[in-house]
Design a protein around this motif. Structure first.
Motif, mmCIF file in Angstrom:
data_model
loop_
_atom_site.group_PDB
_atom_site.id
_atom_site.type_symbol
_atom_site.label_atom_id
_atom_site.label_comp_id
_atom_site.label_asym_id
_atom_site.label_seq_id
_atom_site.Cartn_x
_atom_site.Cartn_y
_atom_site.Cartn_z
ATOM 1 N N ILE A 4 -0.905 5.306 -6.046
ATOM 2 C CA ILE A 4 -0.490 4.530 -7.224
ATOM 3 C C ILE A 4 0.204 5.444 -8.229
ATOM 4 O O ILE A 4 1.241 5.076 -8.792
ATOM 5 N N TYR A 31 2.433 -5.155 -14.232
ATOM 6 C CA TYR A 31 1.329 -4.419 -13.611
ATOM 7 C C TYR A 31 0.016 -4.691 -14.351
ATOM 8 O O TYR A 31 -0.994 -5.036 -13.732
ATOM 9 N N LEU A 35 -3.252 -6.822 -12.957
ATOM 10 C CA LEU A 35 -4.614 -6.275 -12.892
ATOM 11 C C LEU A 35 -5.613 -7.191 -13.598
ATOM 12 O O LEU A 35 -6.731 -7.391 -13.100
ATOM 13 N N GLN A 46 -5.116 -2.880 -4.102
ATOM 14 C CA GLN A 46 -4.048 -1.911 -3.838
ATOM 15 C C GLN A 46 -2.726 -2.625 -3.584
ATOM 16 O O GLN A 46 -1.684 -2.206 -4.073
ATOM 17 N N LYS A 49 -1.419 -3.908 -6.903
ATOM 18 C CA LYS A 49 -0.840 -2.812 -7.693
ATOM 19 C C LYS A 49 0.542 -2.424 -7.160
ATOM 20 O O LYS A 49 1.508 -2.308 -7.933
#
Length: 183
Positions: A4, A31, A35, A46, A49
């Motif tokens: 990341i 982003y 989240l 993952q 992201k």
């Protein structure tokens, strides 16, 4: 460095000179929203992201309408990071299917991760920030059209950003002055 962290550095580098509607600040807002949305969903965080970070890595509006550039850039980056193929395929599918074209097409791919990133991207398209992003994009398209018509355009611009971390709010403002003349 983590995958990341490497992705964030890659995206910041690729979008360093991007116009205000598709710059790092847009990616960061998407982003963070993704989240937040993902907290209440059963999903692969993952993939959320990576999808959020790479969803506009090479927007087709700035690549002569070629919608294959973004997925190719994302795939090449993820392969360079030795990411598992099933993750790469999922992230590329998110990029290929996140489009905001009105939803008048049959979806070829669907997943909770796509829905999360898509909702986060659409949240960034509404309100004052969304209006500013669209104005910026349309200004760039207008300048491009006028240049193709033979107009000479001198652009003076400046940009400033205000950050307030205590409220997790970010505002970016750009001003451009255009001078037009016929050849």
């Amino acid at each position: 460095m983590s995958l990341i962290d490497n992705t964030i550095l890659f995206v910041k580098q690729k979008l360093e000179n991007a116009e205000a509607g598709h710059d790092w600040f847009h990616i960061e807002r998407v982003y963070k929203n993704a989240l937040l949305i993902a907290q209440d969903e059963v999903c692969d965080i993952q993939i959320v992201k990576l999808g959020a970070l790479l969803h506009d890595i090479a927007d087709s509006k700035f690549n002569d309408g070629d919608e294959t550039v973004g997925p190719k850039v994302a795939r090449a980056f993820l392969e360079s990071q030795k990411v598992a193929d099933e993750i790469i395929v999922h992230v590329v599918n998110i990029i290929e299917n996140i489009s905001f074209k009105g939803g008048n097409f049959e979806k070829k791919f669907n997943s909770i991760e796509l829905e999360i990133v898509q909702d986060a991207d659409r949240l960034d398209a509404i309100g004052a920030i969304g209006i500013a992003r669209k104005t910026s994009i349309h200004g760039i398209i207008l300048v491009s059209i006028l240049c193709r018509m033979g107009w000479r355009i001198i652009v003076f611009s400046f940009q400033f950003s205000v950050f307030s971390f205590s409220f997790s709010f970010q505002f970016q403002f750009s001003v451009s002055v255009f001078s037009f003349s016929l050849k």
